[in-house]
Design a protein around this motif. Structure first.
Motif, PDB file in Angstrom:
ATOM      1  N   THR A  38      39.674  34.730  36.358  1.00 48.51           N
ATOM      2  CA  THR A  38      38.661  35.525  37.510  1.00 48.51           C
ATOM      3  C   THR A  38      37.757  34.756  38.018  1.00 48.51           C
ATOM      4  O   THR A  38      37.182  33.872  37.041  1.00 48.51           O
ATOM      5  CB  THR A  38      38.260  37.080  36.891  1.00 48.51           C
ATOM      6  OG1 THR A  38      37.857  36.814  35.752  1.00 48.51           O
ATOM      7  CG2 THR A  38      39.570  37.992  37.164  1.00 48.51           C
ATOM      8  N   VAL A  72      38.347  44.777  38.455  1.00 45.91           N
ATOM      9  CA  VAL A  72      39.507  43.734  38.183  1.00 45.91           C
ATOM     10  C   VAL A  72      40.688  44.473  37.954  1.00 45.91           C
ATOM     11  O   VAL A  72      40.857  45.475  37.529  1.00 45.91           O
ATOM     12  CB  VAL A  72      39.349  42.923  36.960  1.00 45.91           C
ATOM     13  CG1 VAL A  72      39.399  43.963  35.587  1.00 45.91           C
ATOM     14  CG2 VAL A  72      40.230  41.995  36.733  1.00 45.91           C
ATOM     15  N   GLU A  89      36.220  40.906  34.770  1.00 45.39           N
ATOM     16  CA  GLU A  89      37.041  39.979  34.432  1.00 45.39           C
ATOM     17  C   GLU A  89      38.320  39.919  33.583  1.00 45.39           C
ATOM     18  O   GLU A  89      38.194  41.065  32.850  1.00 45.39           O
ATOM     19  CB  GLU A  89      36.004  38.661  34.376  1.00 45.39           C
ATOM     20  CG  GLU A  89      34.951  38.364  35.193  1.00 45.39           C
ATOM     21  CD  GLU A  89      34.430  36.944  34.917  1.00 45.39           C
ATOM     22  OE1 GLU A  89      34.816  35.973  35.458  1.00 45.39           O
ATOM     23  OE2 GLU A  89      33.470  37.015  34.219  1.00 45.39           O
ATOM     24  N   TRP A  92      32.017  40.706  28.994  1.00 45.26           N
ATOM     25  CA  TRP A  92      31.797  39.455  29.123  1.00 45.26           C
ATOM     26  C   TRP A  92      30.471  38.847  29.231  1.00 45.26           C
ATOM     27  O   TRP A  92      30.213  37.610  29.197  1.00 45.26           O
ATOM     28  CB  TRP A  92      32.349  39.212  30.552  1.00 45.26           C
ATOM     29  CG  TRP A  92      33.822  39.732  30.659  1.00 45.26           C
ATOM     30  CD1 TRP A  92      34.328  40.449  31.385  1.00 45.26           C
ATOM     31  CD2 TRP A  92      34.988  39.079  30.093  1.00 45.26           C
ATOM     32  NE1 TRP A  92      35.717  40.470  31.112  1.00 45.26           N
ATOM     33  CE2 TRP A  92      36.194  39.573  30.343  1.00 45.26           C
ATOM     34  CE3 TRP A  92      34.933  37.881  29.051  1.00 45.26           C
ATOM     35  CZ2 TRP A  92      37.675  39.401  29.793  1.00 45.26           C
ATOM     36  CZ3 TRP A  92      36.192  37.705  28.307  1.00 45.26           C
ATOM     37  CH2 TRP A  92      37.352  38.259  28.824  1.00 45.26           C
ATOM     38  N   LYS A 152      33.588  35.038  38.646  1.00 44.26           N
ATOM     39  CA  LYS A 152      32.465  36.028  38.492  1.00 44.26           C
ATOM     40  C   LYS A 152      31.704  35.748  39.964  1.00 44.26           C
ATOM     41  O   LYS A 152      31.380  34.668  40.277  1.00 44.26           O
ATOM     42  CB  LYS A 152      31.579  35.721  37.206  1.00 44.26           C
ATOM     43  CG  LYS A 152      30.384  36.725  37.123  1.00 44.26           C
ATOM     44  CD  LYS A 152      29.964  36.408  35.723  1.00 44.26           C
ATOM     45  CE  LYS A 152      28.825  37.508  35.334  1.00 44.26           C
ATOM     46  NZ  LYS A 152      28.225  37.546  34.011  1.00 44.26           N
ATOM     47  N   ASN A 195      39.991  39.889  41.452  1.00 41.98           N
ATOM     48  CA  ASN A 195      38.756  40.797  40.949  1.00 41.98           C
ATOM     49  C   ASN A 195      37.624  40.797  42.266  1.00 41.98           C
ATOM     50  O   ASN A 195      37.601  39.923  42.604  1.00 41.98           O
ATOM     51  CB  ASN A 195      38.247  40.105  39.739  1.00 41.98           C
ATOM     52  CG  ASN A 195      37.355  38.827  39.910  1.00 41.98           C
ATOM     53  OD1 ASN A 195      38.007  37.944  40.370  1.00 41.98           O
ATOM     54  ND2 ASN A 195      36.189  38.907  39.425  1.00 41.98           N
TER      55      ASN A 195
END
Length: 228
Positions: free
Chosen positions: A104, A72, A90, A180, A106, A85
């Motif tokens: 961002t 990121v 993130e 995260w 994932k 990213n």
């Protein structure tokens, strides 16, 4: 610990990035060493900050290196923020007024579009991993820097990107999946309320992730205070 990071004060703002290596730290090492220079080169070709970030990530010369890295990256100029990213690193915004935004995307099998892409390319999908049936090599993130041996089953290197105007005061929080996996962006305003500064904020988040929630992964966090 295969994470590396960059945080550089530029003449037009602050440039930061986190690189979460896997299958070795070689790609993360290279990315950390070259990213700032590649970003400077991209400034002459791309007028938009988010495009520069995407271009700099794409230009990291990973072709002859084993392994890969999620990433990121961000550029902050005043209250203008651009983010890019790849994979499961993130970045979020946590305002002092309680607002929170995950900025961002994932890239993994839980993302329907990502899952469909690797399936169409012939990957064996066994969540949270996808595998190359020819080699047995598997990975969780469906986008990364490097990992060229998985390109044939749908892995790509293109970063997602966004830009926005922040409403300070508040916090920018960028981290690898070690944070995260155990924390949501919506929890950040409460956890950071009353923090004395960026160092205090990092300590709060790392303590919560490591000591309270027991994350089982690498942990790298960058926090930037924006506004008063």
């Amino acid at each position: 610990m295969e994470d590396r990071h960059v945080l550089v004060q530029l003449d037009n703002g602050l440039l930061g990035a986190i690189f979460d290596g896997h299958r070795g730290s070689s790609v993360a090492d290279l990315a950390a060493d070259t990213f700032a220079d590649l970003y400077h080169h991209a400034r002459s070709s791309f007028p938009e900050e988010q495009s520069r970030l995407v271009a700099a990530l794409a230009a990291i010369p990973t072709r002859d290196i084993t392994g890969g890295a999620c990433a990121v990256a961000f550029h902050l100029r005043g209250s203008e923020l651009a983010v890019a990213n790849v994979g499961d690193c993130e970045l979020a915004w946590a305002g002092d007024d309680g607002t929170n935004l995950l900025l961002t995307v994932k890239h993994g099998l839980a993302n329907e579009q990502e899952r469909h892409r690797v399936q169409r390319a012939g990957a064996i999908v066994a969540p949270p991993y996808f595998f190359n049936p020819a080699t047995g090599q598997g990975l969780m993130p469906t986008r990364s820097l490097g990992d060229h041996d998985l390109e044939g089953v749908g892995l790509i290197h293109m970063a997602a990107s966004v830009s926005m105007i922040l409403s300070p005061p508040g916090w920018i929080v960028g981290a690898c999946d070690g944070l995260w996996d155990v924390m949501r962006a919506g929890e950040l305003p409460g956890l950071l309320f009353g923090a004395a500064g960026a160092d205090d904020a990092v300590q709060r988040l790392s303590h919560e992730a490591l000591d309270v929630r027991r994350t089982g992964d690498n942990l790298t966090i960058i926090v930037v205070r924006v506004g008063l």
